[in-house]
Scaffold this active site. Sequence first.
Site, PDB file in Angstrom:
ATOM      1  CB  SER A 165      -0.887   0.001   1.252  1.00  0.00           C
ATOM      2  OG  SER A 165      -1.488   1.269   1.412  1.00  0.00           O
ATOM      3  CE1 TYR A 194      -3.786  -1.939   5.151  1.00  0.00           C
ATOM      4  CE2 TYR A 194      -3.056   0.211   4.362  1.00  0.00           C
ATOM      5  CZ  TYR A 194      -3.600  -1.038   4.107  1.00  0.00           C
ATOM      6  OH  TYR A 194      -3.944  -1.387   2.822  1.00  0.00           O
ATOM      7  CE  LYS A 237      -1.326  -3.766   2.921  1.00  0.00           C
ATOM      8  NZ  LYS A 237      -1.599  -5.097   2.329  1.00  0.00           N
TER       9      LYS A 237
HETATM   10  P1  NAP Z   1     -11.705  -5.852   0.639  1.00  0.00           P
HETATM   11  O1  NAP Z   1     -12.536  -5.471  -0.531  1.00  0.00           O
HETATM   12  O2  NAP Z   1     -12.158  -5.496   2.015  1.00  0.00           O
HETATM   13  O3  NAP Z   1     -11.417  -7.443   0.556  1.00  0.00           O
HETATM   14  C1  NAP Z   1     -10.605  -8.051   1.514  1.00  0.00           C
HETATM   15  C2  NAP Z   1     -10.464  -9.516   1.176  1.00  0.00           C
HETATM   16  O4  NAP Z   1      -9.533 -10.093   2.115  1.00  0.00           O
HETATM   17  C3  NAP Z   1     -11.753 -10.302   1.320  1.00  0.00           C
HETATM   18  O5  NAP Z   1     -11.755 -11.305   0.339  1.00  0.00           O
HETATM   19  C4  NAP Z   1     -11.622 -10.928   2.705  1.00  0.00           C
HETATM   20  O6  NAP Z   1     -12.333 -12.175   2.860  1.00  0.00           O
HETATM   21  C5  NAP Z   1     -10.144 -11.211   2.719  1.00  0.00           C
HETATM   22  N1  NAP Z   1      -9.597 -11.379   4.060  1.00  0.00           N
HETATM   23  C6  NAP Z   1      -9.553 -10.474   5.080  1.00  0.00           C
HETATM   24  N2  NAP Z   1      -8.958 -11.018   6.147  1.00  0.00           N
HETATM   25  C7  NAP Z   1      -8.615 -12.286   5.795  1.00  0.00           C
HETATM   26  C8  NAP Z   1      -7.980 -13.349   6.478  1.00  0.00           C
HETATM   27  N3  NAP Z   1      -7.575 -13.216   7.740  1.00  0.00           N
HETATM   28  N4  NAP Z   1      -7.790 -14.525   5.812  1.00  0.00           N
HETATM   29  C9  NAP Z   1      -8.199 -14.673   4.533  1.00  0.00           C
HETATM   30  N5  NAP Z   1      -8.820 -13.687   3.850  1.00  0.00           N
HETATM   31  C10 NAP Z   1      -9.016 -12.519   4.480  1.00  0.00           C
HETATM   32  O7  NAP Z   1     -10.220  -5.234   0.546  1.00  0.00           O
HETATM   33  P2  NAP Z   1      -9.419  -4.623  -0.710  1.00  0.00           P
HETATM   34  O8  NAP Z   1      -9.591  -3.146  -0.681  1.00  0.00           O
HETATM   35  O9  NAP Z   1      -9.715  -5.385  -1.945  1.00  0.00           O
HETATM   36  O10 NAP Z   1      -7.921  -4.901  -0.211  1.00  0.00           O
HETATM   37  C11 NAP Z   1      -7.157  -5.993  -0.697  1.00  0.00           C
HETATM   38  C12 NAP Z   1      -5.704  -5.763  -0.355  1.00  0.00           C
HETATM   39  O11 NAP Z   1      -5.267  -4.553  -0.958  1.00  0.00           O
HETATM   40  C13 NAP Z   1      -5.424  -5.622   1.145  1.00  0.00           C
HETATM   41  O12 NAP Z   1      -4.190  -6.226   1.467  1.00  0.00           O
HETATM   42  C14 NAP Z   1      -5.326  -4.121   1.326  1.00  0.00           C
HETATM   43  O13 NAP Z   1      -4.531  -3.788   2.446  1.00  0.00           O
HETATM   44  C15 NAP Z   1      -4.678  -3.715   0.018  1.00  0.00           C
HETATM   45  N6  NAP Z   1      -4.897  -2.312  -0.356  1.00  0.00           N
HETATM   46  C16 NAP Z   1      -6.150  -1.840  -0.600  1.00  0.00           C
HETATM   47  C17 NAP Z   1      -6.299  -0.511  -0.981  1.00  0.00           C
HETATM   48  C18 NAP Z   1      -7.643   0.095  -1.282  1.00  0.00           C
HETATM   49  O14 NAP Z   1      -7.705   1.326  -1.458  1.00  0.00           O
HETATM   50  N7  NAP Z   1      -8.714  -0.636  -1.371  1.00  0.00           N
HETATM   51  C19 NAP Z   1      -5.176   0.314  -1.084  1.00  0.00           C
HETATM   52  C20 NAP Z   1      -3.916  -0.213  -0.824  1.00  0.00           C
HETATM   53  C21 NAP Z   1      -3.791  -1.539  -0.476  1.00  0.00           C
HETATM   54  P3  NAP Z   1     -13.875 -12.194   3.422  1.00  0.00           P
HETATM   55  O15 NAP Z   1     -14.664 -11.513   2.359  1.00  0.00           O
HETATM   56  O16 NAP Z   1     -14.230 -13.616   3.562  1.00  0.00           O
HETATM   57  O17 NAP Z   1     -13.829 -11.430   4.712  1.00  0.00           O
END
Ligand code: NAP
Length: 242
Positions: free
Chosen positions: A140, A153, A157
């Site tokens: 991130s 966080y 990261k």
């Molecule tokens: P999201 O839409 O909230 O989806 C999170 C996913 O992770 C879901 O499939 C969830 O499963 C799964 N998950 C959470 N905890 C878990 C665990 N302990 N074991 C297995 N699966 C788990 O999040 P996202 O925004 O797509 O984020 C995905 C990644 O990108 C993360 O690492 C996040 O830190 C990173 N990121 C996101 C952004 C952003 O702006 N969105 C920016 C930078 C980095 P369930 O549905 O079953 O709970």
Amino acid sequence: MQKRQIALVTGASKGIGAAIARELAADGFHVWLNYRSDRQAAQQVAEQVETAGGECTPLPFDVADAQATATALEPLLKEQVPFVLVNNAGFARDGIMAMMSQSDWENVLAVHLNGFFNVTRLVVARMLKKRQGRIINIVSTSGESGVAGQVNYSAAKAGLIGATRSLAAEVGRRNILVNAVSPGFIATDMTEELPLERILPLIPLGRIGEPEEVSGLVGFLCSERASYITGQVFAVNGGIHI
Ligand code: NAP
């Protein structure tokens, strides 16, 4: 017909992970689609993959739980070794440091850092024997720059960026390439409640990104065309951190 290569994507039931699962399935991988608890969302992604002619196996387990991870993965790994591992599962628990609970600190480190360790240690051991593999860690902007309210966080990261570089140095000779992809603000459940009016003026491209704008880069890094790239961090952030 040649058997499809396996791509294990953690946290693939929604958001960025779901887009990565669809992308890699379209590129011909059989996706092992991990999620933690939202079976319905995972099932929907599996149906999208299959409707598009791809293959996937839903795989529920909590990446932060070493025992649950081993129980789910070890039987599969005896049969097949993924060519691709995408460590994407994660969440944020934002709050100022002075008020942060012990559990918000520990849970965020547990999912991103222990999660990376629990899954990767099992998979990379098999990749080493096969002398091939691609590991992509989703980090991130918060791990690259300071963000108030995200000490837990950012620490997780930034730690994952360090782990990416060290693992790349460790396994390069066995033709295993390890890189990180660093998204900025991407439209997913995780960012749904953020105050866009305060965020958009900070982004040179003037909008937040779509999950597919992250998954396209992951697809490239898993392809033959990325065969000389390892140990790098690639930002997909609309210019918010340059
Ligand atoms: P999201 O839409 O909230 O989806 C999170 C996913 O992770 C879901 O499939 C969830 O499963 C799964 N998950 C959470 N905890 C878990 C665990 N302990 N074991 C297995 N699966 C788990 O999040 P996202 O925004 O797509 O984020 C995905 C990644 O990108 C993360 O690492 C996040 O830190 C990173 N990121 C996101 C952004 C952003 O702006 N969105 C920016 C930078 C980095 P369930 O549905 O079953 O709970």
